[in-house]
Design a protein around this motif. Sequence first.
Motif, PDB file in Angstrom:
ATOM      1  N   CYS A   1       0.927  -1.151  -0.136  1.00 15.33           N
ATOM      2  CA  CYS A   1      -0.105  -0.135  -0.013  1.00 15.33           C
ATOM      3  C   CYS A   1       1.016   1.131   0.024  1.00 15.33           C
ATOM      4  O   CYS A   1       0.724   2.049  -0.635  1.00 15.33           O
ATOM      5  CB  CYS A   1      -0.934   0.228   1.172  1.00 15.33           C
ATOM      6  N   GLY A   2       2.058   1.028   0.866  1.00 14.02           N
ATOM      7  CA  GLY A   2       2.915   2.552   0.974  1.00 14.02           C
ATOM      8  C   GLY A   2       3.294   2.753  -0.475  1.00 14.02           C
ATOM      9  O   GLY A   2       3.403   3.807  -0.942  1.00 14.02           O
TER      10      GLY A   2
ATOM     11  N   GLN B   1      -7.960  14.025   9.087  1.00 16.93           N
ATOM     12  CA  GLN B   1      -8.099  13.592  10.601  1.00 16.93           C
ATOM     13  C   GLN B   1      -8.385  14.776  11.546  1.00 16.93           C
ATOM     14  O   GLN B   1      -8.371  15.827  11.078  1.00 16.93           O
ATOM     15  CB  GLN B   1      -6.635  13.240  11.148  1.00 16.93           C
TER      16      GLN B   1
ATOM     17  N   PHE C   1      -0.014  11.870  13.748  1.00 13.02           N
ATOM     18  CA  PHE C   1      -0.842  10.939  14.181  1.00 13.02           C
ATOM     19  C   PHE C   1      -0.892   9.846  13.149  1.00 13.02           C
ATOM     20  O   PHE C   1      -1.227  10.113  11.801  1.00 13.02           O
ATOM     21  CB  PHE C   1      -2.165  11.472  14.060  1.00 13.02           C
TER      22      PHE C   1
ATOM     23  N   LEU D   1      -0.080   5.387  12.121  1.00 14.82           N
ATOM     24  CA  LEU D   1      -0.072   3.678  12.689  1.00 14.82           C
ATOM     25  C   LEU D   1       1.034   3.456  13.177  1.00 14.82           C
ATOM     26  O   LEU D   1       1.147   2.968  14.368  1.00 14.82           O
ATOM     27  CB  LEU D   1       0.117   2.948  11.320  1.00 14.82           C
TER      28      LEU D   1
ATOM     29  N   PRO E   1      -5.341   3.093   5.817  1.00 13.96           N
ATOM     30  CA  PRO E   1      -3.893   3.777   5.995  1.00 13.96           C
ATOM     31  C   PRO E   1      -3.274   3.090   4.505  1.00 13.96           C
ATOM     32  O   PRO E   1      -3.220   2.038   4.385  1.00 13.96           O
ATOM     33  CB  PRO E   1      -3.411   3.251   7.149  1.00 13.96           C
ATOM     34  N   ASN E   2      -2.326   4.013   4.042  1.00 17.83           N
ATOM     35  CA  ASN E   2      -1.728   3.614   2.958  1.00 17.83           C
ATOM     36  C   ASN E   2      -0.301   3.480   3.196  1.00 17.83           C
ATOM     37  O   ASN E   2       0.738   3.395   2.362  1.00 17.83           O
ATOM     38  CB  ASN E   2      -2.020   4.387   1.721  1.00 17.83           C
ATOM     39  N   SER E   3       0.078   4.036   4.258  1.00 14.85           N
ATOM     40  CA  SER E   3       1.681   3.654   4.692  1.00 14.85           C
ATOM     41  C   SER E   3       1.724   3.799   6.470  1.00 14.85           C
ATOM     42  O   SER E   3       0.678   4.042   7.084  1.00 14.85           O
ATOM     43  CB  SER E   3       2.470   4.795   4.219  1.00 14.85           C
ATOM     44  N   LEU E   4       2.856   3.438   6.728  1.00 13.09           N
ATOM     45  CA  LEU E   4       3.117   3.674   8.280  1.00 13.09           C
ATOM     46  C   LEU E   4       2.699   4.837   8.917  1.00 13.09           C
ATOM     47  O   LEU E   4       2.518   4.947   9.995  1.00 13.09           O
ATOM     48  CB  LEU E   4       4.464   3.190   8.695  1.00 13.09           C
TER      49      LEU E   4
ATOM     50  N   SER F   1       0.450   7.090   7.874  1.00 11.90           N
ATOM     51  CA  SER F   1      -0.932   7.548   7.754  1.00 11.90           C
ATOM     52  C   SER F   1      -1.628   7.256   8.923  1.00 11.90           C
ATOM     53  O   SER F   1      -1.472   6.163   9.494  1.00 11.90           O
ATOM     54  CB  SER F   1      -1.582   7.283   6.350  1.00 11.90           C
ATOM     55  N   GLY F   2      -2.776   8.104   9.070  1.00 12.67           N
ATOM     56  CA  GLY F   2      -3.403   7.718  10.537  1.00 12.67           C
ATOM     57  C   GLY F   2      -4.739   6.561  10.206  1.00 12.67           C
ATOM     58  O   GLY F   2      -4.573   6.227   8.874  1.00 12.67           O
TER      59      GLY F   2
END
Lengths: 269, 311, 298
Positions: free
Chosen positions: A19-20, A59, B163, B165, B251-254, B256-257
């Motif tokens: 995903c990243g 957010q 904020f 993951l 979430p699309n990466s570590l 992202s919230g």
Amino acid sequence: MRKSIVVVFLLAGLLLSACGAAGETGTLSITGSTTVQPLAEKLAESFMSSNPDVQIDVQGGGSSVGVKAAGEGTSDIGMASREVKAEELAQFKNMQVHVIARDGIAIVVNPENSVNDLSLDQIRDIFSGKIVNWSEVGGADAAITVVAREEGSGTRDAFMEMVMGKDALILDNAILQSSNGAVRTVVSTTPNAIAFLSFGYLDESTKALSIGGAAPTEENASSGVYPVVRPLNLLTDGAPEGLVKAFLDFVLSADGQAMVREEGYIPVK
Amino acid sequence: MTEQELTPMKPADLRASSASANLRKRQTTQKLSFGLLWLASLIVVLVLVVVVGYVFITGFKSLSWDFLTTAPKGGLSGEGGISTTIITTIYLVALILVIAAPLGIGAAIFMIEYQEQTKAGGKFVQALLQAANFGVETLAGIPSIIFGLFGYALFVSTLQFGFSLLSAALAGACLVLPTIIRTTQEALLTVPVSLREGSLALGATRWQTISKVVLPAAIPGIITGIILSVGRIISETAVFYVTLGGSYRLPNSLLSGGRTLSLHLFYLAMDTNAFEKAMGTGAVLIVSIIIINLVIDLISRKLSAGVRQQQ
Amino acid sequence: MQNKLQVDKAVRTVLLISASLSIVIVVSIFIFIFRSSLPAFKEFGVQGLLGELTWRPANGSFGILAMIVGSVMVTLMALVIGVPLAIATAIFLAEIAPRGVQAVVRPAVQLLAGIPSVVYGLFGMVVLVPLIRRIPVAGNSGYGLLSAAIVLAVMILPTITSISEDAIRAVPRAYTEASLALGATHLQTIFQVLLPAGKSGIVAALILGIGRALGETMAMIMVIGNSVILPAPLNDNPLTVFLSQARTLTGNIAVEINYASGLHASALFATGVVLFMLIMIVNVSAHAFLNRSNALAN
């Protein structure tokens, strides 16, 4: 057993990293005011449907978090439902403020309440605890339950500035909630409650009062007849560029401003 | 203990004496008191039935396959399902375990398996072991909002993870670390010393003994600890409320919230009027906790059966 | 062989580092929270923060005394409601419940412990608060100490029950047998032998319950009303104090942290420091009692 656990971890890791990699270039993060959040979510949703390669994260956190996030660069865009304070502008010198909409602050009561109109003075006296019973303002004989936002909230700041003035304070035993939605929930379930609430959160679960005869409508708010209106801001660190600029342009476009109206806020263009 | 063992014998000729009157009085008091104890337990079970029943009955209407597999729509309506929050919860659980499980298990191995070496070893190691024990005890008692505050100060602000993951996972790892350490310690303690002595006597090194003999025997107990931690993470809200941001998107990466199931329930309850969906989410949470409890029960039953066989 | 021994040493070092991690985390938690609270302590002093009732960040008042009182009151009330039930259930499970009943009650207690606090909070909001609002007292909004204490009582019940049950079970069987042989009834044995013998463990259970109660956050902000006031009776009847709204230390942090900056944020970290200290005191005393109880069992 051991193997399967390892497999699960690996899969999870792969998923995350995959995903990243995919959305890296077109990602935008927006953080801040819970008042602006639902509007920003809708705008982002629409922006993403016309730009499928873009991912926008919206957010909450609150206006102060929004200012900090934009200023420190932890988010691309900050949201604030109040004016940016002088000390904040001094701290983040490059900050640019973009007014994307205006928002009325409605005085709401439980739908069962018979009161329909209050003057600004009456509102001030109720929230400061001088008026404690609905019968004093033409309602039933019942004690008033004041509900408010917590200290630091943009909605509360705006309400304090425009309604309460310099000296009046919100009474101590007001029920305090940490978001507009929570305030609405309490008012809709508590018979004798009164609170202030962003226009965007108005629905049939609460009743919005007229202030001194001015109904809480979009027309009255944009014409200035309705007295309690504040700006909703998006904040950027420096002049917007690239994706940030594209998104802001969309928000201020005719389509974007139409969505602002649809969500119950007042367009700026 | 059965009732028969406990009631003193009552020969018929003593019935009329004052001693037996006393006995009868005491037995009546006992019956009354035991009745109260039964009542108390009944109340406890009733409380559970009422809470769980209420959540299921009111949440039932919103529960459906669609609810589980569509994403929340965001905004104030509370429309949509809970799919992204389920996946975010899974991500977070996986991340936290990747961080906390090796550390926690490693810590427990050191605290149990290297004890005697430590006693022989220097003062430093002894002091460290004491400190570690104190640390685990303390961590276990720290309220989750403090972990949240810590995560907010260190990971979100100071290290600029925002904020995300990552911030939430690091704070969450601190939260479950004591659980993993304690259950692993207990699991290691149940492995008979004779197994270790046998292995060492055959010339294996300490680490060979631990990795090839002790750990395999302790695996079920360790897994129980990990599953317990999963439950803890799923039901936790306060830590993630101040570190995860609350975006309802995937979430699309570590960095992202996101929003876990419990957090979603909180937002639904506080920010929208979608009570039924909040209750539906609550029902999903309770079902996952029930499953987790059942799995733990199963493992511990297998464990005790295994112990009995060995004996 | 040499190689293997080197591996052994390396592994030992790695394990030693992971073992020291727990204490490193505790220390860094303390340092970070304390460091962030320093500006507030410098500005207002301990007296200005802990001794003042007024919390109005916008006007420069940052007293957290009202929150300390709120936390303590709601915890005590939860104990009054929850402890009798919890201990009775523990005795029941350890001593008199038939196997089949145990198989129902014990998982029930476990499940109560596992239910997320937001679920309790939501239940409190939609069921308990409207119920308590029916008590006809002017100014009673339903949100307040009583609702919060009932929710909290249910949440601490499993902790107290399971630890107390362990404590009662840990009493050597010889004690029970001796008591019964002397002609005591089962009830007398429970109250005059088992409970006194298991006292340290039960006290530890209570203290851990207190820790759990002081630390609960989400359920509290959903039902307690979050008003920053010293709880006071709503009318002449002193009992109405239980209907008063309040705010807990945990609630103060959770409700405002997202909106705070500068001194305000620092004062919230100071709230965290107070909570941390309270919990440390509670935990250290609980462990003292637990160790005593374990010593007895051995």
